[in-house]
Motif scaffolding. Structure first.
Motif, PDB file in Angstrom:
ATOM      1  N   ILE A  52      26.546  33.836 -65.528  1.00  0.00           N
ATOM      2  CA  ILE A  52      25.318  33.206 -66.205  1.00  0.00           C
ATOM      3  C   ILE A  52      25.510  31.738 -65.786  1.00  0.00           C
ATOM      4  O   ILE A  52      26.335  30.980 -65.729  1.00  0.00           O
ATOM      5  N   GLY A  53      24.269  31.343 -65.576  1.00  0.00           N
ATOM      6  CA  GLY A  53      24.172  29.894 -64.943  1.00  0.00           C
ATOM      7  C   GLY A  53      22.968  29.281 -65.958  1.00  0.00           C
ATOM      8  O   GLY A  53      22.010  29.656 -66.025  1.00  0.00           O
ATOM      9  N   LEU A  54      23.435  27.834 -66.405  1.00  0.00           N
ATOM     10  CA  LEU A  54      22.593  27.326 -67.266  1.00  0.00           C
ATOM     11  C   LEU A  54      22.018  25.765 -66.764  1.00  0.00           C
ATOM     12  O   LEU A  54      22.889  25.086 -66.208  1.00  0.00           O
ATOM     13  N   ASP A  55      20.909  25.737 -66.397  1.00  0.00           N
ATOM     14  CA  ASP A  55      20.194  24.471 -66.201  1.00  0.00           C
ATOM     15  C   ASP A  55      19.810  23.905 -67.546  1.00  0.00           C
ATOM     16  O   ASP A  55      18.763  24.218 -68.274  1.00  0.00           O
ATOM     17  N   TRP A  56      20.574  22.927 -68.106  1.00  0.00           N
ATOM     18  CA  TRP A  56      20.513  22.326 -69.551  1.00  0.00           C
ATOM     19  C   TRP A  56      20.093  20.841 -69.354  1.00  0.00           C
ATOM     20  O   TRP A  56      21.277  20.008 -69.182  1.00  0.00           O
ATOM     21  N   GLY A  57      18.923  20.744 -69.340  1.00  0.00           N
ATOM     22  CA  GLY A  57      18.479  19.131 -69.327  1.00  0.00           C
ATOM     23  C   GLY A  57      18.412  18.568 -70.662  1.00  0.00           C
ATOM     24  O   GLY A  57      18.395  19.149 -71.641  1.00  0.00           O
TER      25      GLY A  57
ATOM     26  N   LEU B 211      31.587  37.615 -68.777  1.00  0.00           N
ATOM     27  CA  LEU B 211      30.863  36.910 -67.713  1.00  0.00           C
ATOM     28  C   LEU B 211      31.239  35.508 -67.746  1.00  0.00           C
ATOM     29  O   LEU B 211      31.153  34.745 -68.762  1.00  0.00           O
ATOM     30  N   PRO B 212      31.602  35.010 -66.436  1.00  0.00           N
ATOM     31  CA  PRO B 212      31.739  33.538 -66.543  1.00  0.00           C
ATOM     32  C   PRO B 212      30.526  33.075 -66.853  1.00  0.00           C
ATOM     33  O   PRO B 212      29.493  33.453 -66.466  1.00  0.00           O
ATOM     34  N   VAL B 213      30.523  31.474 -67.272  1.00  0.00           N
ATOM     35  CA  VAL B 213      29.177  30.628 -67.378  1.00  0.00           C
ATOM     36  C   VAL B 213      29.509  29.545 -66.862  1.00  0.00           C
ATOM     37  O   VAL B 213      30.348  28.802 -67.221  1.00  0.00           O
ATOM     38  N   ILE B 214      28.443  29.023 -66.274  1.00  0.00           N
ATOM     39  CA  ILE B 214      28.311  27.645 -65.564  1.00  0.00           C
ATOM     40  C   ILE B 214      27.263  26.863 -65.944  1.00  0.00           C
ATOM     41  O   ILE B 214      26.225  27.591 -66.117  1.00  0.00           O
TER      42      ILE B 214
ATOM     43  N   VAL C 134      33.273  20.611 -57.891  1.00  0.00           N
ATOM     44  CA  VAL C 134      34.011  21.658 -58.318  1.00  0.00           C
ATOM     45  C   VAL C 134      35.296  21.128 -59.165  1.00  0.00           C
ATOM     46  O   VAL C 134      35.758  21.494 -60.265  1.00  0.00           O
ATOM     47  N   ARG C 135      35.926  20.204 -58.394  1.00  0.00           N
ATOM     48  CA  ARG C 135      37.188  19.671 -58.991  1.00  0.00           C
ATOM     49  C   ARG C 135      36.823  18.758 -60.148  1.00  0.00           C
ATOM     50  O   ARG C 135      37.647  18.555 -61.252  1.00  0.00           O
ATOM     51  N   GLY C 136      35.506  18.427 -60.437  1.00  0.00           N
ATOM     52  CA  GLY C 136      35.190  17.761 -61.739  1.00  0.00           C
ATOM     53  C   GLY C 136      34.688  18.708 -62.874  1.00  0.00           C
ATOM     54  O   GLY C 136      34.166  17.993 -63.964  1.00  0.00           O
ATOM     55  N   ILE C 137      34.476  19.591 -62.624  1.00  0.00           N
ATOM     56  CA  ILE C 137      34.046  20.325 -63.704  1.00  0.00           C
ATOM     57  C   ILE C 137      34.943  20.409 -65.101  1.00  0.00           C
ATOM     58  O   ILE C 137      36.137  20.594 -65.125  1.00  0.00           O
TER      59      ILE C 137
ATOM     60  N   HIS D 130      31.627  26.383 -68.185  1.00  0.00           N
ATOM     61  CA  HIS D 130      32.248  25.346 -67.246  1.00  0.00           C
ATOM     62  C   HIS D 130      30.695  24.412 -66.778  1.00  0.00           C
ATOM     63  O   HIS D 130      30.081  24.810 -66.370  1.00  0.00           O
ATOM     64  N   ILE D 131      31.381  23.290 -67.043  1.00  0.00           N
ATOM     65  CA  ILE D 131      30.240  22.214 -66.975  1.00  0.00           C
ATOM     66  C   ILE D 131      30.337  21.400 -65.773  1.00  0.00           C
ATOM     67  O   ILE D 131      31.562  20.717 -65.460  1.00  0.00           O
TER      68      ILE D 131
END
Lengths: 336, 336
Positions: A14-19, A71-74, A101-104, A116-117
């Motif tokens: 799952i991918g979130l574009d959360w603005g 399900l992984p979530v980003i 990636v290192r800053g997630i 994972h943000i």
């Protein structure tokens, strides 16, 4: 990455574009194809209570997670700001996808999962610049066009919108970027100044009037935007612009000033808008406006990138091992 | 003009400065001295019915006219616009006080008197410019300083405010002018964009932070205002500006961009802000801000003009024969 045939078409991420003003959720299969989407106006600006993020997340993703709880979530965007669900501190430019990636950072959901943000990017200096969400779209543009990452001289990526970003990307790194408050300024002028009082919304776009504004900004840029915008009113007063033409003209003026400013910055670096490979990311209508305006600056080669957000979320999740981990888990399960 | 001693201290003229958001009325004696004033927030924007103008006029001037029914009345400002009491068509630049007098229009009041409305000025061209009210203030500045009208090279007159005007005045003519929407843009950004959300009003002016904004605009003007204003937010995010400093910094940025644009226009005419005689007309607090900002552009000789509006109304009324007519009438009456 090898993908078992059985995984194709099955949810994998799952991918979130959360603005600030909207949330868009994507359900991906193991090949990175979008199986389903969910959109809502529950941007972070509308969320005030500690439980609000969980409630919106549940509404958007609950049905998908009910079917596949692991399900992984980003997530990317303002959801990682200080006013978001959890703050993901900015990564310094120049920034690569690896640095992102290192800053997630991770936030635990009420249903005992993890989101994972992706962090934003900051360019420090006398006038700092920040982005949140656009870094993921730029990674998506690179992912969708392998020739871009290899462009030695760099590529200019424009992301028109409320706060338009222009980034210089070189060797898969976001090297530098600028923010132009073009979209938000247009709305403020349209709705909260005298300029809006004589305007009416048009039924259809009017490219000629838009380009008239672009040309005025391009040729008289030295007087600056504070001086040129008043002409929206005086051209109306003198019957040279109708009420319907005034918003188009003002839009052209503002985008023209944005590009004139950008061009001046590029000139100081020894290049121009006309000379740079250029990609646009954004809504088709807005990108088309920018393409018209860019042509007035001698740039006829602007290419619009499709699906940059989805590609970026997928690419960063892959690079972070979120999807691979899921595949490994699937392969270990005899029923997969 | 000879004035009978008995007329001194007696009402001789009513002058109205009637703009978009306010009305200010002045009662003059025969020597042009202000005997009394009346101020209200009944700007033309608040007036919608045909009788509204008469009602506000009566409230402001009724008591004075009850004492002296034949007092001539002159008015300047947006009261002469298409949305005003009666439209006074613009006079073309270059414009003299004589041309303004010739352009006066008349409106009959409910109490059977006449209000003489001074026209505004228009500079035609690709980007027309208009003023209403400022032409009267400029005439007042010339009236108060006879050396100004004789300045061969011209004088730059700045009128900071919602829509700041900068006029080139030469030989008592308003030759050319520009409008910068600085004040209104500041308000729109402060109250209707993301920049305002992290701001708090300060208890006292902060000249150092204001000048920091001016300097950023002066040195990085090529990127343009659309790019620099976002630094108000990012300098806050990176703890380099407090919430109270952010409005001061933004004010400095906008005024700095205004002066940078003006300076670029002057440079194209072969001069600079540092080289021109310069007068400022406006509120003391705002003029002081501009004086600080102008010094950053090498202009240390800006002089603030006092009472420009009153002097201008008086001068135009005199030149139109309104006051002389009254004196003649007075002299004819044995009881005067």
């Amino acid at each position: 990455m090898t993908i078992a045939h059985a995984d194709l078409g099955q949810p994998a991420l799952i991918g979130l574009d959360w603005g600030t003003t909207a949330l868009r959720a994507y359900l991906f299969d193991a090949a990175g194809r979008v199986l389903a989407t969910h959109a809502s106006a529950a941007g972070i600006m509308t969320l005030h209570q500690p439980g609000d993020f969980d409630a919106v997340f549940e509404e958007a993703c609950g049905p998908w997670l009910a079917q596949a709880p692991d399900l992984p979530v980003i997530a990317a965007g303002m959801v990682g700001s200080a006013q978001g669900w959890r703050e993901a501190p900015y990564v310094d430019a120049p920034a690569t996808a690896d640095a992102l990636v290192r800053g997630i950072v991770h936030v635990a959901t009420a249903r005992a999962g993890t989101v994972h943000i992706v962090p934003g990017v900051i360019e420090r200096g006398e006038l700092p610049n920040v982005m949140r969400g656009e870094e993921t779209q730029i990674v998506g543009a690179l992912a969708g066009d392998p020739t871009l990452g290899g462009a030695r001289a760099g590529v200019l990526v424009g992301l028109p919108g409320t706060h338009a970003k222009w980034a210089v990307v070189r060797g898969e790194r976001i090297e530098a970027f600028h923010t132009f408050m073009t979209g938000e300024l247009f709305a403020a002028l349209r709705h909260h100044t005298i300029l809006g009082r004589t305007m009416r919304d048009a039924d259809a776009p009017d490219a000629a009037t838009f380009l008239r504004g672009v040309e005025v900004a391009r040729r008289t840029d030295r007087a600056g935007l504070l001086a040129t915008i008043f002409s929206t009113r005086t051209l109306g007063l003198t019957a040279q612009l109708t009420a319907e033409q005034q918003p188009e003209y003002l839009s052209g003026l503002l985008i023209g000033h944005e590009l004139a400013g950008l061009n001046a910055l590029l000139t100081a670096r020894g290049t121009t808008l006309a000379a740079e490979p250029l990609r646009l990311i954004g809504s088709p209508e807005l990108c088309e406006r920018y393409r018209l305006a860019l042509a007035a600056f001698g740039c006829a080669h602007a290419t619009i990138v499709e699906a940059a957000t989805e590609r970026g979320l997928w690419r960063i999740a892959t690079q972070a091992g979120l999807v691979a981990a899921r595949e490994a888990a699937s392969e270990a399960r005899p029923d997969a």
